[in-house]
Design a protein around this motif. Structure first.
Motif, PDB file in Angstrom:
ATOM      1  N   SER A 120       0.825  -1.212   0.000  1.00 46.49           N
ATOM      2  CA  SER A 120       0.000   0.000   0.000  1.00 46.49           C
ATOM      3  C   SER A 120       0.862   1.266   0.000  1.00 46.49           C
ATOM      4  O   SER A 120       0.334   2.367  -0.133  1.00 46.49           O
ATOM      5  N   GLU A 121       2.187   1.115   0.148  1.00 48.86           N
ATOM      6  CA  GLU A 121       3.113   2.244   0.131  1.00 48.86           C
ATOM      7  C   GLU A 121       4.063   2.122  -1.049  1.00 48.86           C
ATOM      8  O   GLU A 121       4.322   1.020  -1.536  1.00 48.86           O
ATOM      9  N   SER A 122       4.605   3.256  -1.443  1.00 43.16           N
ATOM     10  CA  SER A 122       5.659   3.267  -2.457  1.00 43.16           C
ATOM     11  C   SER A 122       6.867   2.501  -1.915  1.00 43.16           C
ATOM     12  O   SER A 122       7.196   2.590  -0.729  1.00 43.16           O
ATOM     13  N   ALA A 123       7.560   1.793  -2.805  1.00 39.50           N
ATOM     14  CA  ALA A 123       8.775   1.075  -2.406  1.00 39.50           C
ATOM     15  C   ALA A 123       9.819   2.041  -1.846  1.00 39.50           C
ATOM     16  O   ALA A 123      10.652   1.648  -1.043  1.00 39.50           O
ATOM     17  N   GLU A 124       9.752   3.290  -2.236  1.00 38.78           N
ATOM     18  CA  GLU A 124      10.699   4.295  -1.747  1.00 38.78           C
ATOM     19  C   GLU A 124      10.529   4.547  -0.251  1.00 38.78           C
ATOM     20  O   GLU A 124      11.416   5.110   0.391  1.00 38.78           O
ATOM     21  N   LEU A 125       9.391   4.148   0.311  1.00 35.09           N
ATOM     22  CA  LEU A 125       9.095   4.387   1.728  1.00 35.09           C
ATOM     23  C   LEU A 125       9.279   3.156   2.610  1.00 35.09           C
ATOM     24  O   LEU A 125       9.043   3.223   3.811  1.00 35.09           O
ATOM     25  N   TRP A 126       9.689   2.029   2.026  1.00 34.25           N
ATOM     26  CA  TRP A 126       9.863   0.830   2.835  1.00 34.25           C
ATOM     27  C   TRP A 126      10.950   1.062   3.879  1.00 34.25           C
ATOM     28  O   TRP A 126      12.074   1.438   3.548  1.00 34.25           O
ATOM     29  N   PRO A 127      10.648   0.822   5.155  1.00 35.18           N
ATOM     30  CA  PRO A 127      11.681   0.953   6.179  1.00 35.18           C
ATOM     31  C   PRO A 127      12.649  -0.231   6.150  1.00 35.18           C
ATOM     32  O   PRO A 127      12.337  -1.296   5.622  1.00 35.18           O
ATOM     33  N   VAL A 128      13.799  -0.016   6.739  1.00 37.76           N
ATOM     34  CA  VAL A 128      14.815  -1.049   6.892  1.00 37.76           C
ATOM     35  C   VAL A 128      14.566  -1.750   8.227  1.00 37.76           C
ATOM     36  O   VAL A 128      14.264  -1.110   9.228  1.00 37.76           O
ATOM     37  N   LEU A 129      14.686  -3.064   8.221  1.00 43.57           N
ATOM     38  CA  LEU A 129      14.624  -3.866   9.445  1.00 43.57           C
ATOM     39  C   LEU A 129      15.949  -4.589   9.612  1.00 43.57           C
ATOM     40  O   LEU A 129      16.519  -5.087   8.634  1.00 43.57           O
ATOM     41  N   ILE A 130      16.410  -4.668  10.846  1.00 44.14           N
ATOM     42  CA  ILE A 130      17.636  -5.389  11.160  1.00 44.14           C
ATOM     43  C   ILE A 130      17.330  -6.378  12.276  1.00 44.14           C
ATOM     44  O   ILE A 130      16.661  -6.040  13.251  1.00 44.14           O
ATOM     45  N   ARG A 131      17.821  -7.595  12.101  1.00 42.21           N
ATOM     46  CA  ARG A 131      17.739  -8.589  13.175  1.00 42.21           C
ATOM     47  C   ARG A 131      19.149  -9.095  13.431  1.00 42.21           C
ATOM     48  O   ARG A 131      19.789  -9.668  12.550  1.00 42.21           O
ATOM     49  N   GLU A 132      19.633  -8.828  14.621  1.00 40.62           N
ATOM     50  CA  GLU A 132      20.964  -9.297  14.993  1.00 40.62           C
ATOM     51  C   GLU A 132      20.852 -10.752  15.417  1.00 40.62           C
ATOM     52  O   GLU A 132      20.143 -11.068  16.365  1.00 40.62           O
ATOM     53  N   GLU A 133      21.538 -11.616  14.678  1.00 36.25           N
ATOM     54  CA  GLU A 133      21.476 -13.066  14.869  1.00 36.25           C
ATOM     55  C   GLU A 133      20.025 -13.506  14.959  1.00 36.25           C
ATOM     56  O   GLU A 133      19.340 -13.479  13.960  1.00 36.25           O
ATOM     57  N   VAL A 134      19.510 -13.874  16.133  1.00 35.53           N
ATOM     58  CA  VAL A 134      18.118 -14.317  16.232  1.00 35.53           C
ATOM     59  C   VAL A 134      17.304 -13.411  17.162  1.00 35.53           C
ATOM     60  O   VAL A 134      16.308 -13.828  17.707  1.00 35.53           O
ATOM     61  N   GLY A 135      17.709 -12.178  17.330  1.00 36.98           N
ATOM     62  CA  GLY A 135      16.998 -11.246  18.197  1.00 36.98           C
ATOM     63  C   GLY A 135      15.756 -10.684  17.522  1.00 36.98           C
ATOM     64  O   GLY A 135      15.298 -11.165  16.486  1.00 36.98           O
TER      65      GLY A 135
END
Length: 176
Positions: A120-135
């Motif tokens: 529903s959003e522009s790809a330009e607005l996708w946030p970044v997600l980070i998962r450190e190892e299995v956190g």
């Protein structure tokens, strides 16, 4: 100046100007990708930043390690449904879905770098997600290339998994 241009300057590289068949790559993923990611891939191709971060990229044509990563994630979920727990609370993006997590990179320490896709959003607005190892997932409301630049070259940025910008600056090692 774009984030990709700043990253190129930070690592002292010359843009490759790769010709990537984005319509084929995007049809295999099932969604249009952010323009900064495309610029990144065309400029850098496959490689590793500062012996730490690998961004799923392309060496040109319809080749794409992003597609290969998504295919691998899909196979893992088919064979071992419990793997879906790693993508909670967002779920794994699969082609045709409305949203979810799609990995765009990994670290040498096992960290996962991803977008939180929302059709529903522009790809330009996708946030970044980070998962450190299995956190748990940590969200950054910025484009992928801004995140990569800040992680590698902005000493005021917190970093990931004990890794962050240093006074010596970032480096890039091409895989081609």
């Amino acid at each position: 100046m774009s984030w990709v241009s700043q990253l190129i300057a930070a690592v002292g590289e010359t843009p490759l100007r790769l010709d990537i068949d984005w319509p084929i790559v995007e049809s295999r993923i099932g969604i249009a990708l952010p323009s900064d990611y495309k610029e990144f891939c065309e400029s850098f191709g496959p490689g590793e930043f500062s012996d730490f971060l690998v961004v799923h990229s392309s060496s040109g044509g319809s080749d794409s390690s992003l597609v290969a990563s998504l295919d691998s994630d899909c196979r893992s979920v088919e064979q071992h449904p419990i793997v879906l727990d790693l993508y909670q609370p967002y779920g794994l993006y699969l082609p045709g879905m409305e949203g979810g997590v799609m990995e765009w990179g990994t670290s040498s320490q096992g960290d996962v770098f991803a977008w939180l896709i929302d059709r529903s959003e522009s790809a330009e607005l996708w946030p970044v997600l980070i998962r450190e190892e299995v956190g748990d997932w940590v969200r950054y409301d910025m484009p992928m290339t801004e995140f990569v630049y800040r992680l590698l070259d902005d000493q005021s940025f917190d970093g990931v998994g004990g890794f962050g910008a240093t006074e010596s600056g970032p480096s890039f090692t091409s895989f081609s």
